[in-house]
Design a protein around this motif. Structure first.
Motif, PDB file in Angstrom:
ATOM      1  N   GLN A  35       0.820  -1.220   0.000  1.00 52.38           N
ATOM      2  CA  GLN A  35       0.000   0.000   0.000  1.00 52.38           C
ATOM      3  C   GLN A  35       0.851   1.266   0.000  1.00 52.38           C
ATOM      4  O   GLN A  35       0.576   2.229   0.716  1.00 52.38           O
ATOM      5  CB  GLN A  35      -0.986  -0.024   1.170  1.00 52.38           C
ATOM      6  CG  GLN A  35      -2.007  -1.152   1.048  1.00 52.38           C
ATOM      7  CD  GLN A  35      -3.100  -1.108   2.093  1.00 52.38           C
ATOM      8  OE1 GLN A  35      -3.160  -0.216   2.923  1.00 52.38           O
ATOM      9  NE2 GLN A  35      -3.991  -2.094   2.043  1.00 52.38           N
ATOM     10  N   GLY A  36       1.914   1.242  -0.806  1.00 48.99           N
ATOM     11  CA  GLY A  36       2.749   2.421  -0.971  1.00 48.99           C
ATOM     12  C   GLY A  36       3.767   2.647   0.113  1.00 48.99           C
ATOM     13  O   GLY A  36       4.434   3.681   0.130  1.00 48.99           O
ATOM     14  N   GLY A  37       3.925   1.676   1.023  1.00 46.08           N
ATOM     15  CA  GLY A  37       4.800   1.863   2.177  1.00 46.08           C
ATOM     16  C   GLY A  37       6.257   1.526   1.964  1.00 46.08           C
ATOM     17  O   GLY A  37       7.003   1.419   2.936  1.00 46.08           O
ATOM     18  N   ALA A 136       2.206   6.924   3.804  1.00 46.48           N
ATOM     19  CA  ALA A 136       2.108   5.480   3.588  1.00 46.48           C
ATOM     20  C   ALA A 136       3.072   4.728   4.501  1.00 46.48           C
ATOM     21  O   ALA A 136       2.731   3.671   5.053  1.00 46.48           O
ATOM     22  CB  ALA A 136       2.384   5.147   2.130  1.00 46.48           C
ATOM     23  N   ARG A 137       4.258   5.269   4.693  1.00 47.90           N
ATOM     24  CA  ARG A 137       5.220   4.630   5.602  1.00 47.90           C
ATOM     25  C   ARG A 137       4.805   4.846   7.054  1.00 47.90           C
ATOM     26  O   ARG A 137       5.003   3.968   7.899  1.00 47.90           O
ATOM     27  CB  ARG A 137       6.623   5.174   5.343  1.00 47.90           C
ATOM     28  CG  ARG A 137       7.232   4.625   4.046  1.00 47.90           C
ATOM     29  CD  ARG A 137       8.507   5.358   3.664  1.00 47.90           C
ATOM     30  NE  ARG A 137       9.193   4.734   2.549  1.00 47.90           N
ATOM     31  CZ  ARG A 137       8.858   4.861   1.269  1.00 47.90           C
ATOM     32  NH1 ARG A 137       7.811   5.619   0.937  1.00 47.90           N
ATOM     33  NH2 ARG A 137       9.532   4.257   0.316  1.00 47.90           N
ATOM     34  N   HIS A 139       1.789   4.831   8.049  1.00 49.97           N
ATOM     35  CA  HIS A 139       0.744   3.838   8.278  1.00 49.97           C
ATOM     36  C   HIS A 139       1.335   2.460   8.547  1.00 49.97           C
ATOM     37  O   HIS A 139       0.711   1.642   9.243  1.00 49.97           O
ATOM     38  CB  HIS A 139      -0.206   3.784   7.082  1.00 49.97           C
ATOM     39  CG  HIS A 139      -1.032   5.031   6.924  1.00 49.97           C
ATOM     40  ND1 HIS A 139      -1.515   5.742   7.995  1.00 49.97           N
ATOM     41  CD2 HIS A 139      -1.473   5.688   5.810  1.00 49.97           C
ATOM     42  CE1 HIS A 139      -2.207   6.790   7.561  1.00 49.97           C
ATOM     43  NE2 HIS A 139      -2.181   6.782   6.242  1.00 49.97           N
TER      44      HIS A 139
END
Length: 241
Positions: A35-37, A136-137, A139
């Protein structure tokens, strides 16, 4: 090095303290929804025997809208060679460091230099954002179910840095350690690592660990200066279609 965690144990610590949003088995592969992390939470790893079936892994990653990205762990020479044959390029070799917590709790930390707290303050999120550690990171940190905290460093009476630390299996791992550019080179990172160790020891952990890219000279110098031992490495391979 017998009293230090193995590289295999540190892979697990990293996976649990910095978790993907979801993991799905596809044949011998573990496919991660990041998810973009970032790469650590979206790279596929080989977890079983049998047919390589790269096509299935690539299709699963494409379905998630993610790059075709594999993590190659220490000793996975056959996987590394197969990916190279398929046109995958090496990306971001990473070092794992570890040491007993006692190596970092033997010096008193100057007052109002480094703190631990959860939830992170807005100023901490701003420091992360300035260093490219985006929502994102953030999260990724939020969804970890491990015992965790955040680090706030101060220098010259001003916020200087932030970081995240979590514990799995008795080993604490520091992630996303970020120092503001104008506060670098003054020892802030050293005191933040020591504060992380004091907190982890209070939670019952016995080991400290951290990862950083081999290209990050400042971070590698920091961890070696603290007496941390290089345990092992991994790298990614990515296909740029």
């Amino acid at each position: 090095m017998s009293d230090l965690p193995s590289i295999e144990a540190l892979y697990d610590v990293c996976g649990f303290t910095w978790p993907a949003a979801a993991e799905t088995r596809v044949g011998p592969w573990m496919i991660r929804d990041g998810q973009g992390g970032g790469q650590r939470v979206s790279a596929a790893t080989r977890e079983g025997e049998g047919d390589w079936d790269f096509d299935a892994a690539e299709a699963a990653m494409s379905k998630l809208g993610q790059p075709k990205l594999f993590m190659v762990r220490q000793g996975e020479t056959e996987l590394d060679a197969e990916l190279e044959l398929r046109g995958y390029q090496i990306k971001d070799p990473v070092n794992f460091y570890a040491c007993p917590i006692a190596h970092l709790t033997d010096v008193d930390i100057p007052r109002v230099t480094a703190f631990t707290l959860w939830e992170p303050l807005q100023i901490m999120r701003d420091i992360w954002a300035a260093g490219g550690i985006d929502d994102a990171r953030y999260h990724v940190m939020q969804r970890s179910t491990c015992t965790k905290t955040a680090l706030l460093g101060r220098w010259n009476d001003q916020p200087a840095g932030t970081g995240y630390v979590a514990i799995y299996g008795g080993t604490a791992m520091v992630h996303a350690l970020e120092i503001l550019e104008h506060q670098r080179g003054m020892g802030v990172g050293k005191w933040m690592m020591r504060r992380a160790a004091v907190w982890a020891e209070e939670q019952g952990a016995g080991m400290m660990s951290v990862i950083c890219t081999q290209a990050n000279d400042a971070a590698n110098a920091l961890y070696t200066s603290l007496g941390m031992t290089l345990i092992g490495r991994y790298h990614y391979r990515i296909k740029n279609d």
